[in-house]
Design a protein around this motif. Structure first.
Motif, PDB file in Angstrom:
ATOM      1  N   ASP B 273      -1.328   2.172  -7.961  1.00  0.00           N
ATOM      2  CA  ASP B 273      -2.763   2.008  -7.672  1.00  0.00           C
ATOM      3  C   ASP B 273      -3.589   3.052  -8.425  1.00  0.00           C
ATOM      4  O   ASP B 273      -4.645   2.740  -8.987  1.00  0.00           O
ATOM      5  CB  ASP B 273      -3.040   2.193  -6.168  1.00  0.00           C
ATOM      6  CG  ASP B 273      -2.763   0.931  -5.366  1.00  0.00           C
ATOM      7  OD1 ASP B 273      -2.657  -0.150  -5.977  1.00  0.00           O
ATOM      8  OD2 ASP B 273      -2.646   1.046  -4.129  1.00  0.00           O
ATOM      9  N   ALA B 274      -3.129   4.287  -8.401  1.00  0.00           N
ATOM     10  CA  ALA B 274      -3.873   5.370  -9.061  1.00  0.00           C
ATOM     11  C   ALA B 274      -3.893   5.171 -10.574  1.00  0.00           C
ATOM     12  O   ALA B 274      -4.909   5.414 -11.238  1.00  0.00           O
ATOM     13  CB  ALA B 274      -3.261   6.724  -8.706  1.00  0.00           C
ATOM     14  N   MET B 275      -2.769   4.712 -11.138  1.00  0.00           N
ATOM     15  CA  MET B 275      -2.733   4.450 -12.583  1.00  0.00           C
ATOM     16  C   MET B 275      -3.713   3.347 -12.954  1.00  0.00           C
ATOM     17  O   MET B 275      -4.393   3.415 -13.978  1.00  0.00           O
ATOM     18  CB  MET B 275      -1.317   4.070 -13.022  1.00  0.00           C
ATOM     19  CG  MET B 275      -0.328   5.220 -12.951  1.00  0.00           C
ATOM     20  SD  MET B 275       1.379   4.671 -13.302  1.00  0.00           S
ATOM     21  CE  MET B 275       1.233   4.232 -15.055  1.00  0.00           C
ATOM     22  N   ARG B 276      -3.770   2.303 -12.121  1.00  0.00           N
ATOM     23  CA  ARG B 276      -4.717   1.198 -12.372  1.00  0.00           C
ATOM     24  C   ARG B 276      -6.153   1.698 -12.262  1.00  0.00           C
ATOM     25  O   ARG B 276      -7.006   1.335 -13.071  1.00  0.00           O
ATOM     26  CB  ARG B 276      -4.509   0.072 -11.356  1.00  0.00           C
ATOM     27  CG  ARG B 276      -3.534  -0.990 -11.769  1.00  0.00           C
ATOM     28  CD  ARG B 276      -3.566  -2.182 -10.825  1.00  0.00           C
ATOM     29  NE  ARG B 276      -3.088  -1.852  -9.497  1.00  0.00           N
ATOM     30  CZ  ARG B 276      -1.806  -1.801  -9.152  1.00  0.00           C
ATOM     31  NH1 ARG B 276      -0.865  -2.062 -10.049  1.00  0.00           N
ATOM     32  NH2 ARG B 276      -1.448  -1.483  -7.931  1.00  0.00           N
ATOM     33  N   TYR B 277      -6.409   2.536 -11.259  1.00  0.00           N
ATOM     34  CA  TYR B 277      -7.763   3.078 -11.097  1.00  0.00           C
ATOM     35  C   TYR B 277      -8.136   3.928 -12.310  1.00  0.00           C
ATOM     36  O   TYR B 277      -9.262   3.850 -12.826  1.00  0.00           O
ATOM     37  CB  TYR B 277      -7.842   3.916  -9.813  1.00  0.00           C
ATOM     38  CG  TYR B 277      -9.233   4.401  -9.520  1.00  0.00           C
ATOM     39  CD1 TYR B 277     -10.150   3.580  -8.869  1.00  0.00           C
ATOM     40  CD2 TYR B 277      -9.646   5.663  -9.919  1.00  0.00           C
ATOM     41  CE1 TYR B 277     -11.442   4.014  -8.619  1.00  0.00           C
ATOM     42  CE2 TYR B 277     -10.935   6.113  -9.677  1.00  0.00           C
ATOM     43  CZ  TYR B 277     -11.829   5.277  -9.021  1.00  0.00           C
ATOM     44  OH  TYR B 277     -13.111   5.704  -8.787  1.00  0.00           O
ATOM     45  N   PHE B 324       3.321   0.331 -18.547  1.00  0.00           N
ATOM     46  CA  PHE B 324       1.870   0.491 -18.326  1.00  0.00           C
ATOM     47  C   PHE B 324       1.189  -0.874 -18.231  1.00  0.00           C
ATOM     48  O   PHE B 324       0.352  -1.111 -17.363  1.00  0.00           O
ATOM     49  CB  PHE B 324       1.255   1.319 -19.453  1.00  0.00           C
ATOM     50  CG  PHE B 324      -0.144   1.788 -19.161  1.00  0.00           C
ATOM     51  CD1 PHE B 324      -0.374   2.889 -18.362  1.00  0.00           C
ATOM     52  CD2 PHE B 324      -1.248   1.125 -19.692  1.00  0.00           C
ATOM     53  CE1 PHE B 324      -1.670   3.322 -18.080  1.00  0.00           C
ATOM     54  CE2 PHE B 324      -2.544   1.558 -19.422  1.00  0.00           C
ATOM     55  CZ  PHE B 324      -2.749   2.660 -18.617  1.00  0.00           C
ATOM     56  N   GLY B 325       1.592  -1.774 -19.133  1.00  0.00           N
ATOM     57  CA  GLY B 325       1.030  -3.129 -19.124  1.00  0.00           C
ATOM     58  C   GLY B 325       1.287  -3.826 -17.789  1.00  0.00           C
ATOM     59  O   GLY B 325       0.407  -4.485 -17.237  1.00  0.00           O
ATOM     60  N   ARG B 326       2.509  -3.651 -17.259  1.00  0.00           N
ATOM     61  CA  ARG B 326       2.822  -4.280 -15.969  1.00  0.00           C
ATOM     62  C   ARG B 326       1.979  -3.674 -14.850  1.00  0.00           C
ATOM     63  O   ARG B 326       1.490  -4.375 -13.975  1.00  0.00           O
ATOM     64  CB  ARG B 326       4.321  -4.141 -15.665  1.00  0.00           C
ATOM     65  CG  ARG B 326       5.162  -5.170 -16.430  1.00  0.00           C
ATOM     66  CD  ARG B 326       6.558  -5.288 -15.873  1.00  0.00           C
ATOM     67  NE  ARG B 326       7.364  -4.125 -16.246  1.00  0.00           N
ATOM     68  CZ  ARG B 326       8.115  -3.431 -15.407  1.00  0.00           C
ATOM     69  NH1 ARG B 326       8.170  -3.763 -14.127  1.00  0.00           N
ATOM     70  NH2 ARG B 326       8.808  -2.396 -15.835  1.00  0.00           N
ATOM     71  N   VAL B 327       1.813  -2.363 -14.898  1.00  0.00           N
ATOM     72  CA  VAL B 327       1.024  -1.699 -13.848  1.00  0.00           C
ATOM     73  C   VAL B 327      -0.416  -2.203 -13.864  1.00  0.00           C
ATOM     74  O   VAL B 327      -0.967  -2.577 -12.826  1.00  0.00           O
ATOM     75  CB  VAL B 327       1.066  -0.164 -14.015  1.00  0.00           C
ATOM     76  CG1 VAL B 327       0.031   0.509 -13.112  1.00  0.00           C
ATOM     77  CG2 VAL B 327       2.466   0.364 -13.709  1.00  0.00           C
ATOM     78  N   ILE B 328      -1.043  -2.233 -15.044  1.00  0.00           N
ATOM     79  CA  ILE B 328      -2.470  -2.598 -15.072  1.00  0.00           C
ATOM     80  C   ILE B 328      -2.695  -4.081 -14.776  1.00  0.00           C
ATOM     81  O   ILE B 328      -3.768  -4.466 -14.338  1.00  0.00           O
ATOM     82  CB  ILE B 328      -3.180  -2.182 -16.395  1.00  0.00           C
ATOM     83  CG1 ILE B 328      -2.581  -2.877 -17.605  1.00  0.00           C
ATOM     84  CG2 ILE B 328      -3.157  -0.661 -16.545  1.00  0.00           C
ATOM     85  CD1 ILE B 328      -3.278  -2.533 -18.930  1.00  0.00           C
ATOM     86  N   ARG B 329      -1.657  -4.893 -14.993  1.00  0.00           N
ATOM     87  CA  ARG B 329      -1.773  -6.307 -14.611  1.00  0.00           C
ATOM     88  C   ARG B 329      -1.437  -6.519 -13.135  1.00  0.00           C
ATOM     89  O   ARG B 329      -1.444  -7.647 -12.650  1.00  0.00           O
ATOM     90  CB  ARG B 329      -0.850  -7.169 -15.477  1.00  0.00           C
ATOM     91  CG  ARG B 329      -1.307  -7.299 -16.925  1.00  0.00           C
ATOM     92  CD  ARG B 329      -0.597  -8.464 -17.634  1.00  0.00           C
ATOM     93  NE  ARG B 329       0.841  -8.414 -17.472  1.00  0.00           N
ATOM     94  CZ  ARG B 329       1.679  -7.766 -18.289  1.00  0.00           C
ATOM     95  NH1 ARG B 329       1.228  -7.140 -19.342  1.00  0.00           N
ATOM     96  NH2 ARG B 329       2.970  -7.764 -18.059  1.00  0.00           N
ATOM     97  N   GLY B 330      -1.097  -5.437 -12.447  1.00  0.00           N
ATOM     98  CA  GLY B 330      -0.791  -5.546 -11.024  1.00  0.00           C
ATOM     99  C   GLY B 330       0.605  -6.044 -10.739  1.00  0.00           C
ATOM    100  O   GLY B 330       0.914  -6.498  -9.635  1.00  0.00           O
ATOM    101  N   GLU B 331       1.502  -5.965 -11.747  1.00  0.00           N
ATOM    102  CA  GLU B 331       2.870  -6.461 -11.578  1.00  0.00           C
ATOM    103  C   GLU B 331       3.855  -5.341 -11.257  1.00  0.00           C
ATOM    104  O   GLU B 331       5.065  -5.555 -11.205  1.00  0.00           O
ATOM    105  CB  GLU B 331       3.321  -7.194 -12.851  1.00  0.00           C
ATOM    106  CG  GLU B 331       2.520  -8.457 -13.112  1.00  0.00           C
ATOM    107  CD  GLU B 331       2.678  -8.966 -14.534  1.00  0.00           C
ATOM    108  OE1 GLU B 331       3.531  -8.443 -15.276  1.00  0.00           O
ATOM    109  OE2 GLU B 331       1.913  -9.880 -14.906  1.00  0.00           O
ATOM    110  N   ALA B 332       3.361  -4.134 -11.107  1.00  0.00           N
ATOM    111  CA  ALA B 332       4.238  -3.012 -10.737  1.00  0.00           C
ATOM    112  C   ALA B 332       3.432  -2.081  -9.842  1.00  0.00           C
ATOM    113  O   ALA B 332       2.217  -2.179  -9.755  1.00  0.00           O
ATOM    114  CB  ALA B 332       4.735  -2.262 -11.958  1.00  0.00           C
TER     115      ALA B 332
END
Lengths: 332, 332
Positions: B273-277, B324-332
């Protein structure tokens, strides 16, 4: 019509800086030893990605809206924009308690649409290829409500607001012991570049001003070459959704004509390279249009006019995660 | 063995700051109105993601290596690390002309392995689960070559180097008119947090120091609760590859015991969540371990002890693009 075109001077930009103080972020001017090593230059990056709404556009929007009178504030504002100006106007309106209608293309990056709605603006969509133009839709709304149209670049208050980037850049470069040989910014309608050029040339006449456009939207380069404003017929989209204006502004063009030394054109591949470099080495999220200056530098397209110190505006960071993921994986 | 454990004082950290000046980056302390709005606090982010090698680790490594004598420099250094310390040692060694061997786990993020090799280090791999430990491999190499082992955290020069983050943070906060109520940093072996705590507490005794660990690696929290160093048996991996130390350091633990007010634990979901934010709102690339402090804040896990101004170290930004791509797409 031969109305006098207003221009923008240093005093306007200094006044804008006073107006936005404490509302806009004074964004950092950063230096990366890795980027210096790679380019053989001293490169300073003005991180407008870290500005409110993730782009420099908040500066001009706030400077425009804060000058509306009570009556205008009640009737509200209307703007059209593919995204960053939309967010800038929406947030400035929210902070000042002004109703805002934003006309956006129906293919604007969803991250920009959602953010604009998130600031409380009333978003209306139009189709780029059919029906009424965004100018027509905005004019209708403005007439209906008596709302003030807030242009994205062709407005002296907007240009003055964007010019505050230059005031900070010069002060921060001085604090780092740097004298700028070149200052680089992307060009859409020219609001940022003309504001920046006005500030930088006033304080540092020896600094060369360089603009960067997507190769598919070379309207400013063509206009400068021809000596008059040219409107291009785009042959396709660019990764740089923020830089797709088909013509330079009426106000911004004469300023750029007087102060800009060179315009570089960048391809989508070069922009993607710069976004990857920003991700992997600089650890910055930069949107395609925001990376145009860095792209030109990394591609060897920024003339340094014999100098060694280059400042570049990273003008925005609003990019859809799906597209960003593809870029950093090397798939775009 | 009852050898006296060395400690680190403010004078050591000030001396380190002199040594790294002009070599390490003075990273910006930034403020995001959006983050302030979201948390109801004034939050200042110390962007060590923008440090050389993309993490604070360069500070300690350079401070250690620059103090080697000529004979030691010739024989070289050896270090073991999952990634950021590896890069810090590799780059410091390159800048100082010292040969470096780095022992890395064979599942280290490839972006960290490639960068370490890119700085010219000789990288050797080990398997986390079988064969010799990294300590054994490093000790063998050190013996073979007469090389100096550079620990990742349990070394007074390393701790002093990391403590320079605190000197900058305090000076920059002061320039912004802010008085820190709380300073937050992630904990692996405790090098960063103990260095930061030493600096901050010396200048600003009223500031509470808060550490953050991954929930799966709560060794420092457990050690502080028990009053002695505890080594945990990890039950699984964490997203925070940089924070997987199973025990606090011999040098760092007594400092943390004396100066740290609280330790928060964060889950992988909170870190993502923090990485996406950070991506979507702050426009910063932060690796999982680097985002632990922000994750704790956003999850409401940072006690502010009644205060309103919180500084957080974003300690690193070295993250594989695929993840990183997975995290920002909400897949991790």
């Amino acid at each position: 019509m031969n109305a006098v075109v207003p221009t923008v001077g240093l005093a306007d930009i200094e006044a804008a800086a006073e107006r936005i103080r404490g509302h806009a972020v004074e964004t950092p001017l950063i230096e990366s030893p890795a980027l210096n090593d790679r380019t053989g230059l001293r490169v300073l990056l003005k991180c407008e990605t870290l500005q409110r709404v993730g782009a420099f556009k908040f500066r001009g929007a706030y400077n425009r809206l804060v000058q509306l009178n009570d009556d205008e504030r009640t009737r509200g504002v209307v703007a059209f924009s593919s995204g960053n100006h939309a967010q800038g106007v929406a947030l400035a309106a929210k902070l000042l308690g002004i109703p805002a209608v934003i006309v956006m293309p129906d293919d604007a990056p969803s991250v920009k649409v959602e953010a604009t709605k998130g600031y409380g603006a009333d978003v209306r969509f139009y189709n780029r290829l059919s029906g009424k133009t965004r100018e027509e839709i905005a004019a209708e709304i403005a007439q209906e409500r008596g709302a003030v149209v807030v242009p994205a670049f062709d407005d002296p208050h907007i240009v003055a607001g964007q010019g505050t980037v230059g005031l900070e850049m010069l002060r921060q470069a001085h604090a780092l012991g740097a004298t700028l040989d070149v200052a680089v910014a992307p060009i859409s309608g020219g609001g940022l570049l003309s504001g920046l050029a006005t500030t930088v040339k006033a304080h540092s006449p020896q600094t060369a001003i360089v603009g960067v456009e997507p190769a598919q939207f070379s309207d400013t380069l063509q206009s400068l070459q021809k000596g008059e404003r040219v409107t291009i017929k785009p042959t396709g989209r660019s990764y740089c959704d923020a830089l797709e204006s088909p013509f330079p502004g009426e106000i911004t063009f004469p300023i750029m004509r007087r102060l800009v030394a060179d315009v570089a054109l960048v391809t989508d591949a070069e922009v993607a390279d710069a976004m990857r470099y920003a991700f992997s080495t600089l650890k910055l999220v930069v949107e395609p249009g925001g990376a145009a200056g860095l792209a030109a530098l990394l591609a060897g397209k920024v003339s340094t006019f014999g100098g060694t110190t280059v400042a570049i505006v990273l003008s925005g960071g609003n990019v859809d995660p799906e597209f960003f993921g593809r870029v950093i994986r090397g798939e775009a």
